[in-house]
Design an enzyme around this catalytic site. Structure first.
Site, PDB file in Angstrom:
ATOM      1  N   CYS A  72       1.490  -2.934  -1.835  1.00 44.26           N
ATOM      2  CA  CYS A  72       0.026  -2.970  -1.727  1.00 44.26           C
ATOM      3  C   CYS A  72      -0.526  -3.158  -3.129  1.00 44.26           C
ATOM      4  O   CYS A  72       0.131  -3.742  -3.982  1.00 44.26           O
ATOM      5  CB  CYS A  72      -0.484  -1.687  -1.069  1.00 44.26           C
ATOM      6  SG  CYS A  72      -0.125  -0.189  -2.006  1.00 44.26           S
ATOM      7  N   GLY A  73      -1.712  -2.677  -3.392  1.00 47.59           N
ATOM      8  CA  GLY A  73      -2.312  -2.830  -4.711  1.00 47.59           C
ATOM      9  C   GLY A  73      -1.760  -1.861  -5.746  1.00 47.59           C
ATOM     10  O   GLY A  73      -1.512  -2.232  -6.883  1.00 47.59           O
TER      11      GLY A  73
END
Length: 124
Positions: A72-73
């Protein structure tokens, strides 16, 4: 790579360097769990998209040929999704430590957006 036993399953945490090497060697499937908008703006080339909001562990591909690594981020959503996948019955799953932010911080190539044209382009 760090490994943790969770019940009968194995939960792995990979560094961005380990993920980049395994992708180059065609040994993993990298799955991005960010939103479609985040993915469209910039993403790891070759990563598949399965957003958190639509995450279904039973829809993940088998791992007989390649391991699955989620990202993810920042690493928070992918860790959450990996643990959910284990709760859903997967015996082994991994996530990328530090997420896409760590990928960019390590100066690894990715697909970004040309702000002048809106077109995707490779960022090295």
């Amino acid at each position: 790579m760090k490994s943790e036993e969770v019940g009968q399953a194995i939960f792995e945490t990979w560094t961005v360097e380990e993920v980049a090497k395994a992708m180059k060697e065609n040994k993993i499937v990298l799955i991005d769990v960010r939103t479609p908008q985040e993915y469209m703006f910039e993403h790891v080339e070759g990563a598949l998209l399965m957003p958190l909001a639509f995450f279904k562990p039973d829809a993940l591909p088998g791992q007989s040929d390649k391991k699955i690594v989620l990202h993810c981020g920042s690493g928070a959503r992918s860790e959450k999704m990996a643990r959910l996948a284990i709760e859903s019955g997967l015996a082994r799953i991994a996530h990328m430590e530090g997420g896409f932010g760590a990928w960019k911080g390590a100066k690894l190539p990715y697909i970004g957006t040309n702000m002048a044209t809106g077109a995707p382009h490779r960022v090295d």
